[in-house]
Design an enzyme around this catalytic site. Structure first.
Site, short mmCIF file in Angstrom:
data_model
loop_
_atom_site.label_atom_id
_atom_site.label_comp_id
_atom_site.label_asym_id
_atom_site.label_seq_id
_atom_site.Cartn_x
_atom_site.Cartn_y
_atom_site.Cartn_z
N GLU A 24 9.33 1.60 -1.38
CA GLU A 24 9.84 0.24 -1.10
C GLU A 24 8.68 -0.73 -0.80
OE1 GLU A 24 13.36 0.17 -1.52
OE2 GLU A 24 12.78 -1.92 -1.77
C1 LIG Z 1 10.15 10.24 -2.78
C2 LIG Z 1 10.01 8.96 -3.53
C3 LIG Z 1 11.13 8.21 -3.83
C4 LIG Z 1 11.02 7.03 -4.57
N1 LIG Z 1 12.15 6.34 -4.94
C5 LIG Z 1 12.05 5.34 -5.84
C6 LIG Z 1 13.23 4.74 -6.43
O1 LIG Z 1 14.36 5.10 -6.08
N2 LIG Z 1 13.06 3.78 -7.38
C7 LIG Z 1 11.84 3.37 -7.79
O2 LIG Z 1 11.76 2.52 -8.66
N3 LIG Z 1 10.71 3.89 -7.25
C8 LIG Z 1 10.79 4.88 -6.30
N4 LIG Z 1 9.65 5.44 -5.77
C9 LIG Z 1 8.36 4.93 -6.18
C10 LIG Z 1 7.63 4.19 -5.07
O3 LIG Z 1 8.26 2.96 -4.82
C11 LIG Z 1 6.15 4.08 -5.49
O4 LIG Z 1 5.59 5.37 -5.37
C12 LIG Z 1 5.41 3.07 -4.67
O5 LIG Z 1 5.83 1.77 -4.98
C13 LIG Z 1 3.89 3.15 -4.88
O6 LIG Z 1 3.55 3.14 -6.23
P1 LIG Z 1 2.58 4.27 -6.79
O7 LIG Z 1 3.11 5.58 -6.36
O8 LIG Z 1 2.37 4.04 -8.24
O9 LIG Z 1 1.22 4.06 -6.02
P2 LIG Z 1 0.04 3.06 -6.46
O10 LIG Z 1 0.61 1.74 -6.81
O11 LIG Z 1 -0.81 3.76 -7.44
O12 LIG Z 1 -0.75 2.90 -5.08
C14 LIG Z 1 -1.73 3.85 -4.63
C15 LIG Z 1 -2.45 3.26 -3.42
O13 LIG Z 1 -3.11 2.04 -3.80
C16 LIG Z 1 -2.68 0.96 -3.00
N5 LIG Z 1 -2.58 -0.25 -3.83
C17 LIG Z 1 -2.08 -0.36 -5.09
N6 LIG Z 1 -2.13 -1.62 -5.49
C18 LIG Z 1 -2.65 -2.34 -4.48
C19 LIG Z 1 -2.93 -3.74 -4.29
N7 LIG Z 1 -2.62 -4.64 -5.21
N8 LIG Z 1 -3.46 -4.12 -3.09
C20 LIG Z 1 -3.73 -3.21 -2.13
N9 LIG Z 1 -3.48 -1.90 -2.26
C21 LIG Z 1 -2.94 -1.46 -3.42
C22 LIG Z 1 -1.32 1.37 -2.43
O14 LIG Z 1 -1.05 0.73 -1.20
C23 LIG Z 1 -1.49 2.88 -2.28
O15 LIG Z 1 -2.10 3.17 -1.05
C24 LIG Z 1 9.74 6.59 -4.98
C25 LIG Z 1 8.61 7.34 -4.66
C26 LIG Z 1 8.73 8.52 -3.97
C27 LIG Z 1 7.49 9.33 -3.69
#
Ligand SMILES: Cc1cc2nc3c(=O)[nH]c(=O)nc-3n(C[C@H](O)[C@H](O)[C@H](O)COP(=O)(O)OP(=O)(O)OC[C@H]3O[C@@H](n4cnc5c(N)ncnc54)[C@H](O)[C@@H]3O)c2cc1C
Length: 598
Positions: free
Chosen positions: A440
């Site tokens: 989220e």
């Molecule tokens: C158990 C689980 C349930 C989930 N449920 C849903 C769901 O129902 N629907 C859905 O659509 N998604 C869902 N997600 C996805 C979740 O919302 C994403 O994992 C989350 O938004 C982070 O994206 P990412 O994993 O690609 O991490 P990344 O975007 O790759 O981030 C990795 C790190 O880099 C940092 N970072 C990235 N970009 C920036 C920036 N611009 N500025 C500063 N820091 C940054 C982040 O804070 C993080 O620490 C779920 C994930 C999990 C693990």
């Protein structure tokens, strides 16, 4: 494994004193939310949470979910617990009556959510996401979507949010799923979505996916995204779900916690395209998603609070039972002391308790502001409340979820080695809590949004107003004297640190946004710590006055509020000056070690 018993007195206290239940019940549309009705709702639901839902938590964690021939099987007891949530009409408490909801304030729904989440967070995620789908369809849906909306409101069908893809996580602008129009007005959706919570399961007859996808010729980035309703099963002419749509669950993730919440990899359109229905306008997908983001982020903040409360109840029970050593200050030769008599164990328990009360204050307070932003008869008051909500939501989401992890960890520590093994359940709370800072919108992104978009709102006037209120409160608390004088002084110092950091941010932002970004997480923590301490101090001031009047029916309960506020002021508020220093340290230092040598 320790049971969960809903802390009804604390929840009611937060509803009355932090959400302002009595004033909410005066807003148009909320007249039915009087204290008596709300109290019986809470009482009734606490039984379901404690007796039916909570016992499924540990077993659900052990059993997990299993994908069998495209269908996800949920753990034993889940179907029955979910059915009782649906049959009792518990899932649409704050949905408007015109959509079949009960039309209660968000604050009341949050109270039920806290209990449901503490009872079983993994199960609770299913109605949480369904609620998001309801909000979105209520705001942007039309007659095509209406049959789905009605079933989502009751919870007979469940909803998902399909945003994330392998290359599009925090950066939704990179979403690649595609939607092409068909002559009959429907669309064909294709693409891969990952991490979809409750994306497939056996609890409901149908699942309604809300999918972000790109239309032909759409501009790159987030402006090119549209939102589609893609049902698992298409509807017959009479509205019955029948043929499977072209959506398949190809895997469920194996993960750290929330084992009973299926996290699905969904493939849309492998057989030519899943039938989808556009919601709102082409290109308006992200805007539509944002309508439910504030509410969803509030719910995720509630997860931090709820898990911390359950971890606290378990830690408290263990600390009374377990005997080790002789506690300082107890009679020598009296046999081993319960560990709750050791000063450091008391520190851990009181830290949990004080942080939980502060979180509850912030969560319910924010819910009350959301209600005012929706229902206040005066347009200016609605706008002011909306702006306040924008400032509070990233704090509720991130501060509460970071604390959820920290407090679940403390709860585990209170158990000693028995916390690290799975038998007591303390480890499960710690594992379950860990997701909330990630999904989220990661906590890092929330903090960045707070400092770069919200703090500068109206030239800093929105946060400035909060600072003025905090200063006035610190003065009033100091002026009350007695045991509260220290609380007021510490609060005043902490507010001073927050004001300095805020001024610095506003000064550097225009020229050096990266300097502000580097300190954003420290700033968010600082704001959360100060708002939490202020809420406890405000209540302590009011209770102190009531106690001074004598004849309070439950003086012990009120005295504890004052003690907790004093503990928080003595142990948490002094951290504010350190956090302000970190928040204003700029970006030079984080980039001082080159990336190759990190
Ligand atoms: C158990 C689980 C349930 C989930 N449920 C849903 C769901 O129902 N629907 C859905 O659509 N998604 C869902 N997600 C996805 C979740 O919302 C994403 O994992 C989350 O938004 C982070 O994206 P990412 O994993 O690609 O991490 P990344 O975007 O790759 O981030 C990795 C790190 O880099 C940092 N970072 C990235 N970009 C920036 C920036 N611009 N500025 C500063 N820091 C940054 C982040 O804070 C993080 O620490 C779920 C994930 C999990 C693990």
């Amino acid at each position: 494994v320790a049971d969960y018993s809903a802390p009804l007195d604390d929840i009611t206290f937060a509803l009355v004193h932090h959400a302002g239940l009595a004033e909410l019940a005066e807003l148009p549309g909320y007249e039915h939310a009087d204290a008596e009705v709300v109290s019986s709702l809470l009482m009734e639901f606490s039984k379901l949470a404690g007796e039916v839902i909570a016992p499924t938590n540990a077993a659900g964690d052990r059993q997990g979910v299993h994908l069998e021939a495209g269908i996800v099987r949920t753990p034993g007891g889940f179907a029955d617990a979910y059915r009782q949530l649906v049959d009792g009409g518990w899932l649409a408490v704050d949905v408007a009556e015109e959509y079949g909801g009960a039309g209660f304030p968000v604050a009341v729904a949050v109270a039920l959510e806290e209990m449901r989440t503490a009872a079983n967070m993994a199960l609770s995620l299913c109605p949480m996401l369904t609620h998001g789908a309801v909000e979105l369809l209520a705001a942007y849906g039309d007659d095509t979507h209406r049959p789905y909306l009605e079933k989502l409101v009751t919870g007979e069908w469940t909803g998902t949010m399909c945003l994330t893809e392998p290359d599009a996580g925090s950066d939704l602008g990179a979403v690649r799923a595609a939607a092409t129009p068909v002559e009959d007005g429907t669309w064909r959706v294709s693409g891969a979505k990952i991490f979809i919570t409750w994306g497939e399961h056996d609890l409901a007859e149908n699942i309604v996916h809300l999918v972000l996808a790109r239309t032909p010729g759409a501009p790159a980035g987030s402006k090119g995204l549209s939102c589609f309703l893609v049902p698992k099963r298409a509807l017959d002419a009479d509205g019955t779900p029948s043929a499977r749509n072209d959506v398949t669950c190809i895997a469920v993730e194996d993960k750290l916690g929330i084992h009973a919440s299926p996290t699905c990899v969904l493939s849309f359109g492998e057989g030519g395209g899943a039938v989808g229905y556009l919601i709102g306008e082409v290109g308006g997908g992200l805007r539509a998603m944002f309508t439910m983001m504030n509410r969803a982020r509030l719910s995720v903040g509630v997860e931090g609070l709820a898990i911390a409360e359950r971890a606290y109840q378990a830690a408290r029970a263990h600390a009374v039972e377990r005997r080790q050593g002789h506690a300082l200050g107890t009679e020598p030769g009296a046999g081993p002391s319960p560990i709750v008599e050791h000063a450091d164990v008391r520190r851990m328990l009181l830290t949990m308790r004080a942080r939980i009360e502060a979180m509850r204050a912030l969560v319910y307070g924010t819910a009350g502001v959301i209600d005012r932003s929706r229902a206040h008869p005066d347009a200016t008051a609605r706008v002011a409340a909306e702006e306040r909500v924008r400032l509070l939501i990233p704090v509720v989401k991130s501060w509460c979820t970071d604390l959820g992890v920290e407090l679940a960890s403390l709860g585990l520590q209170v158990h000693g080695g028995m916390g690290y093994v799975e038998e007591t359940g303390a480890a499960q709370h710690y594992r379950d809590a860990r997701i909330a800072p990630i999904y989220e919108g990661t906590n890092g992104i929330q903090a960045d949004d707070l400092v770069r978009r919200t703090v500068p709102l109206a030239g800093g006037a929105v946060v400035g107003e909060v600072l003025d209120e905090l200063r006035a409160l610190a003065e009033a608390v100091t002026g009350a004297g007695g045991p509260l004088e220290d609380v007021g002084v510490r609060l005043g110092e902490a507010v001073g640190a927050l004001a300095r950091a805020t001024r610095w941010l506003l000064d550097v932002l225009p020229e050096h946004p990266r300097a502000a970004a580097a300190g954003s997480s420290a700033y968010l923590r600082l704001l959360g710590d100060v708002l939490g301490g202020a809420a406890l101090a405000r209540v302590a001031l009011a209770t102190q006055a009531r106690l001074a009047g004598g004849l309070e029916p439950d003086a012990g309960f009120l005295e504890d509020r004052v003690a907790v506020a004093r503990f928080y002021a003595a142990t948490v508020l002094p951290l504010a000056s350190g956090l302000a220093a970190a928040a204003t340290s700029g970006d030079g230092l984080v980039f001082a070690v080159p990336f190759e040598r990190l």
